[in-house]
Design a protein around this motif. Structure first.
Motif, PDB file in Angstrom:
ATOM      1  N   ASP A   1      84.134  26.214  24.698  1.00  0.00           N
ATOM      2  CA  ASP A   1      84.327  27.306  23.751  1.00  0.00           C
ATOM      3  C   ASP A   1      85.141  26.840  22.547  1.00  0.00           C
ATOM      4  OD1 ASP A   1      82.986  29.384  25.065  1.00  0.00           O
ATOM      5  OD2 ASP A   1      84.725  29.855  26.308  1.00  0.00           O
ATOM      6  N   ARG A   2      84.824  27.398  21.411  1.00  0.00           N
ATOM      7  CA  ARG A   2      85.714  27.291  20.273  1.00  0.00           C
ATOM      8  C   ARG A   2      86.876  28.283  20.460  1.00  0.00           C
ATOM      9  NH1 ARG A   2      80.840  26.267  17.000  1.00  0.00           N
ATOM     10  NH2 ARG A   2      81.108  24.195  16.070  1.00  0.00           N
ATOM     11  N   PRO A   3      87.978  28.108  19.736  1.00  0.00           N
ATOM     12  CA  PRO A   3      89.068  29.090  19.814  1.00  0.00           C
ATOM     13  C   PRO A   3      88.569  30.490  19.480  1.00  0.00           C
ATOM     14  CG  PRO A   3      89.798  27.116  18.650  1.00  0.00           C
ATOM     15  CD  PRO A   3      88.312  26.972  18.846  1.00  0.00           C
ATOM     16  N   ARG A   4      89.064  31.477  20.209  1.00  0.00           N
ATOM     17  CA  ARG A   4      88.555  32.845  20.045  1.00  0.00           C
ATOM     18  C   ARG A   4      88.686  33.359  18.621  1.00  0.00           C
ATOM     19  NH1 ARG A   4      88.122  36.494  24.990  1.00  0.00           N
ATOM     20  NH2 ARG A   4      87.994  35.031  26.720  1.00  0.00           N
ATOM     21  N   GLU A   5      89.720  32.952  17.930  1.00  0.00           N
ATOM     22  CA  GLU A   5      89.903  33.450  16.566  1.00  0.00           C
ATOM     23  C   GLU A   5      88.815  32.949  15.628  1.00  0.00           C
ATOM     24  OE1 GLU A   5      92.786  29.925  17.153  1.00  0.00           O
ATOM     25  OE2 GLU A   5      92.109  31.704  18.297  1.00  0.00           O
ATOM     26  N   GLU A   6      88.046  31.957  16.052  1.00  0.00           N
ATOM     27  CA  GLU A   6      86.951  31.422  15.228  1.00  0.00           C
ATOM     28  C   GLU A   6      85.602  32.051  15.577  1.00  0.00           C
ATOM     29  OE1 GLU A   6      86.847  27.175  15.397  1.00  0.00           O
ATOM     30  OE2 GLU A   6      88.992  26.949  14.967  1.00  0.00           O
ATOM     31  N   TRP A   7      85.544  32.879  16.602  1.00  0.00           N
ATOM     32  CA  TRP A   7      84.257  33.438  17.002  1.00  0.00           C
ATOM     33  C   TRP A   7      83.767  34.444  15.953  1.00  0.00           C
ATOM     34  CZ3 TRP A   7      85.037  34.908  22.891  1.00  0.00           C
ATOM     35  CH2 TRP A   7      85.299  33.725  23.613  1.00  0.00           C
ATOM     36  N   PRO A   8      82.554  34.306  15.456  1.00  0.00           N
ATOM     37  CA  PRO A   8      82.025  35.301  14.505  1.00  0.00           C
ATOM     38  C   PRO A   8      81.698  36.611  15.219  1.00  0.00           C
ATOM     39  CG  PRO A   8      80.330  33.709  15.076  1.00  0.00           C
ATOM     40  CD  PRO A   8      81.593  33.231  15.745  1.00  0.00           C
ATOM     41  N   ARG A   9      81.914  37.702  14.513  1.00  0.00           N
ATOM     42  CA  ARG A   9      81.705  39.012  15.125  1.00  0.00           C
ATOM     43  C   ARG A   9      80.898  39.913  14.193  1.00  0.00           C
ATOM     44  NH1 ARG A   9      84.994  39.669  19.678  1.00  0.00           N
ATOM     45  NH2 ARG A   9      86.527  37.999  19.905  1.00  0.00           N
ATOM     46  N   VAL A  10      80.175  40.839  14.813  1.00  0.00           N
ATOM     47  CA  VAL A  10      79.436  41.834  14.049  1.00  0.00           C
ATOM     48  C   VAL A  10      80.342  43.036  13.815  1.00  0.00           C
ATOM     49  CG1 VAL A  10      77.183  41.052  14.839  1.00  0.00           C
ATOM     50  CG2 VAL A  10      78.422  42.753  16.177  1.00  0.00           C
ATOM     51  N   GLU A  11      79.835  44.048  13.144  1.00  0.00           N
ATOM     52  CA  GLU A  11      80.681  45.153  12.712  1.00  0.00           C
ATOM     53  C   GLU A  11      81.364  45.897  13.853  1.00  0.00           C
ATOM     54  OE1 GLU A  11      78.514  47.782  10.206  1.00  0.00           O
ATOM     55  OE2 GLU A  11      78.316  46.331   8.561  1.00  0.00           O
ATOM     56  N   ASP A  12      80.714  45.979  15.012  1.00  0.00           N
ATOM     57  CA  ASP A  12      81.332  46.706  16.124  1.00  0.00           C
ATOM     58  C   ASP A  12      82.306  45.847  16.931  1.00  0.00           C
ATOM     59  OD1 ASP A  12      79.679  45.047  17.578  1.00  0.00           O
ATOM     60  OD2 ASP A  12      78.494  46.640  18.497  1.00  0.00           O
ATOM     61  N   GLY A  13      82.545  44.609  16.486  1.00  0.00           N
ATOM     62  CA  GLY A  13      83.510  43.751  17.145  1.00  0.00           C
ATOM     63  C   GLY A  13      82.928  42.801  18.166  1.00  0.00           C
ATOM     64  N   ARG A  14      81.664  42.959  18.509  1.00  0.00           N
ATOM     65  CA  ARG A  14      81.053  42.069  19.480  1.00  0.00           C
ATOM     66  C   ARG A  14      80.840  40.678  18.885  1.00  0.00           C
ATOM     67  NH1 ARG A  14      76.564  46.305  21.949  1.00  0.00           N
ATOM     68  NH2 ARG A  14      78.036  47.562  23.151  1.00  0.00           N
ATOM     69  N   VAL A  15      80.832  39.702  19.781  1.00  0.00           N
ATOM     70  CA  VAL A  15      80.668  38.317  19.341  1.00  0.00           C
ATOM     71  C   VAL A  15      79.227  38.084  18.903  1.00  0.00           C
ATOM     72  CG1 VAL A  15      80.935  35.896  19.984  1.00  0.00           C
ATOM     73  CG2 VAL A  15      82.479  37.628  20.955  1.00  0.00           C
ATOM     74  N   ASP A  16      79.064  37.438  17.766  1.00  0.00           N
ATOM     75  CA  ASP A  16      77.743  37.154  17.210  1.00  0.00           C
ATOM     76  C   ASP A  16      77.330  35.743  17.638  1.00  0.00           C
ATOM     77  OD1 ASP A  16      75.411  37.219  15.778  1.00  0.00           O
ATOM     78  OD2 ASP A  16      76.366  36.957  13.821  1.00  0.00           O
ATOM     79  N   ILE A  17      76.537  35.645  18.699  1.00  0.00           N
ATOM     80  CA  ILE A  17      76.118  34.356  19.231  1.00  0.00           C
ATOM     81  C   ILE A  17      74.896  33.877  18.461  1.00  0.00           C
ATOM     82  CG2 ILE A  17      75.318  33.117  21.276  1.00  0.00           C
ATOM     83  CD1 ILE A  17      76.682  35.251  22.980  1.00  0.00           C
ATOM     84  N   GLY A  18      75.022  32.744  17.797  1.00  0.00           N
ATOM     85  CA  GLY A  18      73.908  32.174  17.072  1.00  0.00           C
ATOM     86  C   GLY A  18      73.400  30.911  17.748  1.00  0.00           C
ATOM     87  N   THR A  19      72.418  30.286  17.155  1.00  0.00           N
ATOM     88  CA  THR A  19      71.903  29.004  17.635  1.00  0.00           C
ATOM     89  C   THR A  19      71.590  28.135  16.431  1.00  0.00           C
ATOM     90  OG1 THR A  19      70.937  29.980  19.633  1.00  0.00           O
ATOM     91  CG2 THR A  19      70.106  27.834  18.951  1.00  0.00           C
ATOM     92  N   ALA A  20      72.262  26.985  16.385  1.00  0.00           N
ATOM     93  CA  ALA A  20      72.072  26.022  15.301  1.00  0.00           C
ATOM     94  C   ALA A  20      72.156  24.624  15.899  1.00  0.00           C
ATOM     95  CB  ALA A  20      73.133  26.226  14.220  1.00  0.00           C
ATOM     96  N   PRO A  21      71.705  23.603  15.163  1.00  0.00           N
ATOM     97  CA  PRO A  21      71.820  22.235  15.687  1.00  0.00           C
ATOM     98  C   PRO A  21      73.277  21.860  15.950  1.00  0.00           C
ATOM     99  CG  PRO A  21      70.317  22.313  13.821  1.00  0.00           C
ATOM    100  CD  PRO A  21      70.990  23.654  13.876  1.00  0.00           C
TER     101      PRO A  21
END
Length: 279
Positions: free
Chosen positions: A126-146
């Protein structure tokens, strides 16, 4: 926390797999995955990192291959504590096996491979939690990139999984999304942490990006049976109070609950065994 959800201290525990050749599987998990400790006995092998049990392998030489139509495991996700351990994992896989994929999921970085009997494995940190991207409702925005593989170069292929390694999440292939999602959310008490179109759901207790994932991507249509692969997994709640609340919630949703010693045993709509325990 209300009584209708699992507490934030909930985590995943051991994953149980039925295997044909326990010796071959143990050698793979030692050599490629880097599991440092294996306890053997009674046709089983328990794979540990430090005090944390990751997998339990149950030997059944006669178990048939998992049918292409059967629900079961997409992958078990073994979480290492930092990028140095992930770099070591990459070095081991490159030296001893074949990497089937890698991805940057924004909240985490992951490597993918398959064991000798076809069970999917994710090794991630995991990356540090403070770096996790989030959507408007606060949920974590899980993406997929290389994944930036160059930044993970230089790991030690001889290093074993360190203390602090655990099962971060379990990803299931289910036959139908709606009843499985209802079982794990309404009855067991996970929250929906994210969705992927109409074919997948990501679930968590508390503020984690996901402890459990469900998908229908490969068109599974049948429940699990006595074939190779996933038998079940543990959900670990923090204390007896959470265990009692979980039992009341399950029974309130007409889920058959069996008390076995210090844990509860239930089955999801596809027949996958779930043990709820404390720890």
């Amino acid at each position: 926390m209300g009584t209708d959800e699992l507490p934030s201290g909930t985590r995943m525990g051991r994953v149980r797999l039925r295997v044909n050749d326990v010796d071959e599987q143990v050698e793979f998990y030692r050599r490629v995955v880097g599991v440092p400790t294996v306890d053997r006995g009674d046709g089983r092998a328990t794979l540990r990192a430090g005090e944390e049990t990751l997998l339990e392998l149950i030997e059944d030489p006669e178990a048939p291959d998992r049918p292409r139509s059967a629900a079961g495991l997409f992958h078990v996700a073994i979480r290492v504590p930092d990028r140095d351990a992930l770099a070591d994992a990459l070095a081991r896989v490159r030296a001893e096996w074949t990497l089937s994929g890698a991805a940057d999921h924004d909240a985490s970085e992951a490597l993918y491979l398959t064991d000798p009997e076809g069970n999917g494995i994710e090794l991630y940190c995991d990356r540090p939690r403070e770096e996790w991207p989030r959507v408007e409702d606060g949920r974590v925005d899980i993406g997929t990139a290389p994944l930036d593989m160059d930044s993970l170069a230089g790991g030690d292929a001889d290093a074993a999984l360190p203390r602090g390694t655990d099962v971060g999440h379990v990803h299931l292939e289910v036959s139908t999304l709606a009843p499985s999602r209802s079982f794990y959310v309404d009855a067991l008490g996970f929250d929906v942490s994210g969705t992927f179109d109409d074919g997948a759901a990501f679930l968590a207790a508390g503020d984690y990006h996901h402890h459990l994932a469900l998908n229908t991507w490969n068109g599974r249509t049948e429940p699990v049976s006595e074939h190779r692969g996933l038998v079940g997994f543990d959900v670990v709640v923090p204390d007896a109070e959470a265990m009692a609340a979980t039992r009341r919630r399950l029974e309130g949703h007409s889920v058959a609950v069996e008390r076995r010693g210090d844990h509860l045993r239930i089955e999801d709509p596809d027949g996958i065994g779930v043990r709820v325990t404390t720890g």
